[in-house]
Scaffold this motif. Structure first.
Motif, PDB file in Angstrom:
ATOM      1  N   PHE A   1      20.942  80.969 -66.108  1.00 44.70           N
ATOM      2  CA  PHE A   1      22.229  80.802 -65.429  1.00 44.70           C
ATOM      3  C   PHE A   1      22.962  79.544 -65.880  1.00 44.70           C
ATOM      4  O   PHE A   1      23.613  78.871 -65.084  1.00 44.70           O
ATOM      5  N   THR A   2      22.857  79.246 -67.178  1.00 41.26           N
ATOM      6  CA  THR A   2      23.580  78.109 -67.731  1.00 41.26           C
ATOM      7  C   THR A   2      24.638  78.536 -68.747  1.00 41.26           C
ATOM      8  O   THR A   2      25.483  77.723 -69.122  1.00 41.26           O
ATOM      9  N   ASP A   3      24.571  79.766 -69.210  1.00 40.78           N
ATOM     10  CA  ASP A   3      25.534  80.282 -70.180  1.00 40.78           C
ATOM     11  C   ASP A   3      25.781  81.755 -69.844  1.00 40.78           C
ATOM     12  O   ASP A   3      24.867  82.572 -69.917  1.00 40.78           O
TER      13      ASP A   3
ATOM     14  N   TRP B   1      39.712 107.242 -63.190  1.00 39.01           N
ATOM     15  CA  TRP B   1      40.527 106.048 -63.432  1.00 39.01           C
ATOM     16  C   TRP B   1      40.497 105.094 -62.242  1.00 39.01           C
ATOM     17  O   TRP B   1      40.640 103.888 -62.414  1.00 39.01           O
ATOM     18  N   ILE B   2      40.283 105.625 -61.047  1.00 38.11           N
ATOM     19  CA  ILE B   2      40.162 104.756 -59.866  1.00 38.11           C
ATOM     20  C   ILE B   2      38.910 103.890 -60.011  1.00 38.11           C
ATOM     21  O   ILE B   2      38.945 102.682 -59.729  1.00 38.11           O
ATOM     22  N   PHE B   3      37.830 104.475 -60.470  1.00 38.46           N
ATOM     23  CA  PHE B   3      36.588 103.721 -60.637  1.00 38.46           C
ATOM     24  C   PHE B   3      36.683 102.740 -61.804  1.00 38.46           C
ATOM     25  O   PHE B   3      36.153 101.635 -61.743  1.00 38.46           O
ATOM     26  N   ILE B   4      37.370 103.150 -62.861  1.00 46.26           N
ATOM     27  CA  ILE B   4      37.558 102.242 -63.996  1.00 46.26           C
ATOM     28  C   ILE B   4      38.425 101.060 -63.578  1.00 46.26           C
ATOM     29  O   ILE B   4      38.125  99.911 -63.912  1.00 46.26           O
ATOM     30  N   ALA B   5      39.490 101.319 -62.822  1.00 51.09           N
ATOM     31  CA  ALA B   5      40.341 100.228 -62.324  1.00 51.09           C
ATOM     32  C   ALA B   5      39.548  99.312 -61.397  1.00 51.09           C
ATOM     33  O   ALA B   5      39.659  98.077 -61.473  1.00 51.09           O
ATOM     34  N   GLY B   6      38.730  99.904 -60.532  1.00 45.47           N
ATOM     35  CA  GLY B   6      37.891  99.091 -59.644  1.00 45.47           C
ATOM     36  C   GLY B   6      36.902  98.246 -60.416  1.00 45.47           C
ATOM     37  O   GLY B   6      36.692  97.066 -60.096  1.00 45.47           O
ATOM     38  N   LEU B   7      36.309  98.825 -61.453  1.00 47.67           N
ATOM     39  CA  LEU B   7      35.373  98.079 -62.290  1.00 47.67           C
ATOM     40  C   LEU B   7      36.092  96.951 -63.018  1.00 47.67           C
ATOM     41  O   LEU B   7      35.554  95.843 -63.144  1.00 47.67           O
ATOM     42  N   ALA B   8      37.295  97.216 -63.498  1.00 50.51           N
ATOM     43  CA  ALA B   8      38.073  96.176 -64.179  1.00 50.51           C
ATOM     44  C   ALA B   8      38.400  95.034 -63.216  1.00 50.51           C
ATOM     45  O   ALA B   8      38.284  93.855 -63.581  1.00 50.51           O
ATOM     46  N   MET B   9      38.787  95.376 -61.987  1.00 50.99           N
ATOM     47  CA  MET B   9      39.094  94.328 -60.998  1.00 50.99           C
ATOM     48  C   MET B   9      37.836  93.557 -60.608  1.00 50.99           C
ATOM     49  O   MET B   9      37.874  92.330 -60.476  1.00 50.99           O
ATOM     50  N   LEU B  10      36.721  94.256 -60.439  1.00 48.32           N
ATOM     51  CA  LEU B  10      35.460  93.587 -60.133  1.00 48.32           C
ATOM     52  C   LEU B  10      35.072  92.644 -61.266  1.00 48.32           C
ATOM     53  O   LEU B  10      34.653  91.495 -61.026  1.00 48.32           O
ATOM     54  N   SER B  11      35.229  93.103 -62.497  1.00 47.05           N
ATOM     55  CA  SER B  11      34.914  92.265 -63.658  1.00 47.05           C
ATOM     56  C   SER B  11      35.805  91.030 -63.698  1.00 47.05           C
ATOM     57  O   SER B  11      35.328  89.920 -63.966  1.00 47.05           O
ATOM     58  N   ALA B  12      37.093  91.213 -63.438  1.00 47.46           N
ATOM     59  CA  ALA B  12      38.010  90.069 -63.422  1.00 47.46           C
ATOM     60  C   ALA B  12      37.601  89.070 -62.340  1.00 47.46           C
ATOM     61  O   ALA B  12      37.616  87.852 -62.567  1.00 47.46           O
ATOM     62  N   GLY B  13      37.184  89.574 -61.177  1.00 50.47           N
ATOM     63  CA  GLY B  13      36.712  88.692 -60.109  1.00 50.47           C
ATOM     64  C   GLY B  13      35.458  87.937 -60.518  1.00 50.47           C
ATOM     65  O   GLY B  13      35.323  86.741 -60.243  1.00 50.47           O
ATOM     66  N   ILE B  14      34.539  88.626 -61.186  1.00 51.01           N
ATOM     67  CA  ILE B  14      33.318  87.971 -61.664  1.00 51.01           C
ATOM     68  C   ILE B  14      33.666  86.908 -62.701  1.00 51.01           C
ATOM     69  O   ILE B  14      33.103  85.806 -62.688  1.00 51.01           O
ATOM     70  N   PHE B  15      34.616  87.213 -63.599  1.00 49.26           N
ATOM     71  CA  PHE B  15      35.048  86.221 -64.578  1.00 49.26           C
ATOM     72  C   PHE B  15      35.581  84.970 -63.888  1.00 49.26           C
ATOM     73  O   PHE B  15      35.283  83.844 -64.296  1.00 49.26           O
ATOM     74  N   LEU B  16      36.394  85.150 -62.852  1.00 51.01           N
ATOM     75  CA  LEU B  16      36.939  84.005 -62.119  1.00 51.01           C
ATOM     76  C   LEU B  16      35.832  83.195 -61.463  1.00 51.01           C
ATOM     77  O   LEU B  16      35.857  81.949 -61.503  1.00 51.01           O
ATOM     78  N   LEU B  17      34.872  83.866 -60.846  1.00 49.23           N
ATOM     79  CA  LEU B  17      33.752  83.149 -60.232  1.00 49.23           C
ATOM     80  C   LEU B  17      32.939  82.381 -61.266  1.00 49.23           C
ATOM     81  O   LEU B  17      32.516  81.244 -61.015  1.00 49.23           O
ATOM     82  N   ILE B  18      32.719  83.005 -62.429  1.00 47.75           N
ATOM     83  CA  ILE B  18      31.973  82.325 -63.494  1.00 47.75           C
ATOM     84  C   ILE B  18      32.729  81.084 -63.954  1.00 47.75           C
ATOM     85  O   ILE B  18      32.124  80.019 -64.155  1.00 47.75           O
ATOM     86  N   GLU B  19      34.048  81.203 -64.141  1.00 46.60           N
ATOM     87  CA  GLU B  19      34.845  80.051 -64.570  1.00 46.60           C
ATOM     88  C   GLU B  19      34.740  78.902 -63.563  1.00 46.60           C
ATOM     89  O   GLU B  19      34.589  77.751 -63.943  1.00 46.60           O
ATOM     90  N   ARG B  20      34.826  79.231 -62.284  1.00 48.91           N
ATOM     91  CA  ARG B  20      34.695  78.195 -61.248  1.00 48.91           C
ATOM     92  C   ARG B  20      33.314  77.562 -61.287  1.00 48.91           C
ATOM     93  O   ARG B  20      33.171  76.350 -61.158  1.00 48.91           O
ATOM     94  N   TRP B  21      32.305  78.391 -61.424  1.00 51.37           N
ATOM     95  CA  TRP B  21      30.924  77.902 -61.492  1.00 51.37           C
ATOM     96  C   TRP B  21      30.761  76.954 -62.672  1.00 51.37           C
ATOM     97  O   TRP B  21      30.204  75.868 -62.533  1.00 51.37           O
TER      98      TRP B  21
END
Length: 189
Positions: free
Chosen positions: A39-41, A158-178
């Protein structure tokens, strides 16, 4: 499936591009994969989430315009998926590579990646020899057939793909903050 020359050429070119992108993302380096486990990279997580979302969009777009006549959905054999995931995870933790990054690292000249490749070949041979036994036992356990979230819910994929894309974007934001928090604590930022 690969009965035409253009499909073979397309597969080879896709593999070369994929390997090149893995190398450019530095996920062919043992230290990057080890950093994910420590959990360092989070480079591996970012690359995988991007690949999953991009792949989902690409597959369903090609299916929608008729380039793919039908989707080949695998059965949801949960016991087999769980066992396969455990074997994959242990192998990745021991070697420091997943199959794709191992082959790319071997192509880069990494000698220890060649041992991983040899392990994959031996593992594939063992699997092919034990498959008849597992086919009638473990692979049948908790098998829900060829289903997808879209099939079960009767919603557009496409609803699930959009949800996955939004979830991924949220994870990216959390990783950046971390990562910023860790850098601040270390006095880097």
């Amino acid at each position: 499936m690969f009965d035409t020359y253009p499909m073979i050429v397309g597969g080879v070119l896709t593999g070369l591009v994929f390997g090149f992108l893995l190398q450019k993302a530095h996920v062919t380096r043992y230290s990057v994969i080890l950093g994910q486990f420590l959990f360092t990279d989070f480079t591996v997580l970012k690359v995988m989430l991007t690949a999953i979302v991009t792949g989902g969009i690409g597959i369903y777009a090609m299916y929608g315009i008729g380039w793919i006549p039908h989707l080949q959905i695998k059965t949801a054999a949960m016991a087999a998926v769980t066992l396969g995931g455990l074997i994959f995870g242990v192998g990745m933790a021991l070697l420091g590579y997943c199959p794709g990054t191992d082959v790319a690292a071997a192509g880069e000249g990494s000698r220890h990646a060649l041992y991983g490749f040899l392990g994959m070949v031996v593992g594939a041979a063992l699997y092919s020899e034990t498959m008849p036994y597992f086919k009638d036992t473990l692979l049948k356990a908790f098998d829900y057939g060829k289903i997808s979230f879209a099939d079960v819910t009767h919603l557009s994929p496409w609803i699930f793909i959009a949800g996955l894309a939004m979830l991924s974007a949220g994870i990216f934001l959390l990783i950046e903050r971390w990562e910023k928090r860790v850098q601040f604590r270390r006095g880097i930022a």
